[in-house]
Design an enzyme around this catalytic site. Structure first.
Site, mmCIF file in Angstrom:
data_model
loop_
_atom_site.group_PDB
_atom_site.id
_atom_site.type_symbol
_atom_site.label_atom_id
_atom_site.label_comp_id
_atom_site.label_asym_id
_atom_site.label_seq_id
_atom_site.Cartn_x
_atom_site.Cartn_y
_atom_site.Cartn_z
ATOM 1 N N SER A 25 35.950 32.675 38.437
ATOM 2 C CA SER A 25 34.901 33.483 37.815
ATOM 3 C C SER A 25 33.567 33.369 38.556
ATOM 4 O O SER A 25 33.438 33.868 39.668
ATOM 5 C CB SER A 25 34.768 33.064 36.347
ATOM 6 O OG SER A 25 33.978 33.953 35.619
ATOM 7 N N LYS A 67 39.910 34.950 38.722
ATOM 8 C CA LYS A 67 39.410 35.490 37.448
ATOM 9 C C LYS A 67 38.217 36.387 37.749
ATOM 10 O O LYS A 67 37.132 35.913 38.089
ATOM 11 C CB LYS A 67 38.988 34.386 36.478
ATOM 12 C CG LYS A 67 38.431 34.944 35.157
ATOM 13 C CD LYS A 67 37.907 33.840 34.262
ATOM 14 C CE LYS A 67 37.350 34.415 32.957
ATOM 15 N NZ LYS A 67 36.116 35.219 33.141
ATOM 16 N N ASP A 77 31.698 37.781 51.879
ATOM 17 C CA ASP A 77 31.603 39.216 52.174
ATOM 18 C C ASP A 77 30.465 39.539 53.123
ATOM 19 O O ASP A 77 30.562 40.472 53.933
ATOM 20 C CB ASP A 77 31.424 40.011 50.874
ATOM 21 C CG ASP A 77 32.720 40.157 50.100
ATOM 22 O OD1 ASP A 77 33.667 39.390 50.371
ATOM 23 O OD2 ASP A 77 32.795 41.029 49.209
#
Length: 496
Positions: free
Chosen positions: A226, A251, A237
């Site tokens: 999460s 998650k 990224d």
């Protein structure tokens, strides 16, 4: 009713709601001790610094034998919490028996707000590298993180090892706030996507982060979920640093909590989050809640093989790329840039037998009862000296062996490997000698916790058990190479 939805939409009983709210508020109201039940007696592990018990002089090793004039011997953890916690300003009477004393001492303690920290520890790994371990994302996490960063900078930190292993997540807002510290203003950090437009959001950094130019490595494993995946996903990224370890939990759903009239709550999924590349992190849950929860147990024990098997089954629709063009994948957690295997070379039987039977707690407590004053005179003012040079004596090792035997360990030449049957652990003397270093290391860390406080447990435990951390420390050249590669790719894009 909620069972037909996703695994993270749940009903929370009233008592559980109060406990969860305390954890994520970053504080509770009580007397401020960490305790353990040792041989049926409430034993103070440490008094939380600055709390009511600490201010009264209650210290590690004190035994609480009565609470409000009621015998407290034989209490469970739940009994202790129920009697010692209470509203700020109220009082509780406790009787304490100190090591090597037969006369109880009576204290009246006024309850107060007690912080629940989410930064387990921060310290310098070497002259340049700061280390911060975050155990979850609660209301105070960003504030704690900034405090840790500033202290480490004063100590000379110019690169950061951020440890999110075993961090199950928490508040989305705190994950965003910490992510923001690694980027310049107006960098996309995360977005949320929902069937209801009011829950669709795209979050960008609002200012230049405190660490926007600092090299960073993020440690993750299958217990990182999460909010941990939001932070590590943003780092990966944007090619901002390296993510190192094992594939994360997966998650990628966002919940909102609604309180019911009886004080219970329902927590309902309202959206899913996407990393800056648009990557979906959530793993499938259409095989039922039980299969979903235990999916990580079915992963290959070889972390490299697990990553390969996962990549091979990812559909083209879940193939993404970082800002610099490196391939990344969605639909099942975050695959680290560098995979480090879990260290499984040593048998865990002796170590786990100690923990299950709580021999470590009994041993360390006995050691401090007998040697506490001498120990503190020698080591208390220099933790680093303790960390580098303290060793258990032959007498200490013999006592530990005796305690293990009392709890059911048997040394025998009749087994080829450690064996447990009917609560008895059987192993040879040679196996014991080969494996006992793990037990001694854990008890040294427990000793540090009881003498200096909880955050001092982790430097010692990392010295003994953290192969992943050692391997990650070898990757700073790769961090610099990634920075140069990302810069080159950005220059190519701008010249087109």
């Amino acid at each position: 009713m909620l069972s037909i939805l996703d695994p993270h939409s749940v009903y929370i009983e009233r008592d559980d709601s109060e406990r969860i709210q305390e954890e994520f508020a970053g504080k509770f109201q009580g007397i401020g001790i960490q305790f353990s039940i040792i041989q049926d007696t409430i034993t103070v592990i440490t008094a939380i610094s600055g709390g009511p018990s600490d201010q009264l002089g209650i210290r590690s090793g004190d035994r609480i034998i009565s609470i409000n004039d009621s015998n407290a011997v034989g209490f469970t953890n739940e009994d202790v919490i129920r009697r010692l916690r209470g509203e700020k300003g109220t009082t509780v009477d406790v009787e304490i028996l100190r090591p090597r004393s037969n006369t109880p001492v009576r204290f009246t303690i006024e309850r107060d707000n007690i912080p629940i920290t989410t930064i387990d520890t921060h310290y310098m790994l070497d002259e340049r590298t700061g280390y911060i371990k975050v155990n979850r994302f609660a209301a105070t996490t960003h504030e704690e993180f900034i405090s840790s960063v500033r202290e480490l900078k004063r100590m000379g930190m110019d690169r950061l090892m951020l440890d999110l292993r075993g961090n199950p997540g928490g508040y989305l807002s705190q994950a965003i706030a910490i992510s923001e510290e690694f980027f310049p203003r107006n960098t996309k950090l995360v977005s949320t996507e929902s069937r209801h437009i009011r829950f669709n959001q795209e979050m960008h950094s609002r200012r230049d982060g405190l660490l926007k130019d600092m090299p960073v490595i993020v440690l993750v494993n299958e217990g990182s979920a999460s909010a941990s995946e939001i932070v590590s996903g943003a780092i990966q990224d944007h090619d901002r640093g390296l993510v190192v370890g094992r594939r994360t939990f997966g998650k990628g759903l966002v919940q909102q909590q609604y309180e019911l009239i009886d004080g219970s709550n329902i927590r309902v999924t309202i959206s899913r989050y996407l990393t800056p590349s648009g990557r979906v992190i959530q793993k499938p849950f259409d095989s039922g809640s039980e299969n979903y929860a235990f999916e990580i147990r079915h992963r290959s024990s070889d972390a490299t093989m697990d990553a390969k098997e996962f990549k091979d089954q990812v559909p083209d629709s879940l193939h993404y790329a970082t800002k610099a063009g490196r391939p990344i994948y969605g639909g099942g957690g975050i695959i680290p840039d560098f995979i480090i295997q879990e260290d499984t070379t040593s048998s865990p039987y002796l170590f786990n037998f100690m923990l299950v039977n709580r021999v470590d707690a009994q041993f360390v407590r006995s050691y401090l009862d007998e040697n506490g004053e001498r120990f503190r005179d020698r080591w208390k003012d220099d933790f680093q000296d303790f960390r580098n040079n303290f060793e258990w004596s032959d007498k200490d090792r013999a006592l530990f062996l005796t305690l293990m035997k009392e709890h059911g360990m048997e040394l025998t030449g009749d087994v080829d490997e450690p064996t447990i049957k009917n609560d008895t652990l059987k192993l040879s003397r040679e196996m014991y000698n080969e494996l006992v270093w793990m037990n001694l290391g854990r008890m040294k860390a427990d000793l540090a916790r009881q003498v200096w406080g909880n955050e001092y447990f982790y430097p010692v435990i990392n010295d003994y058990f953290n192969e992943s951390l050692s391997e990650a420390m070898k990757l700073w050249d790769e961090v610099e190479q990634l920075k140069l590669y990302a810069k080159q790719q950005a220059e190519k894009r701008s010249s087109r």
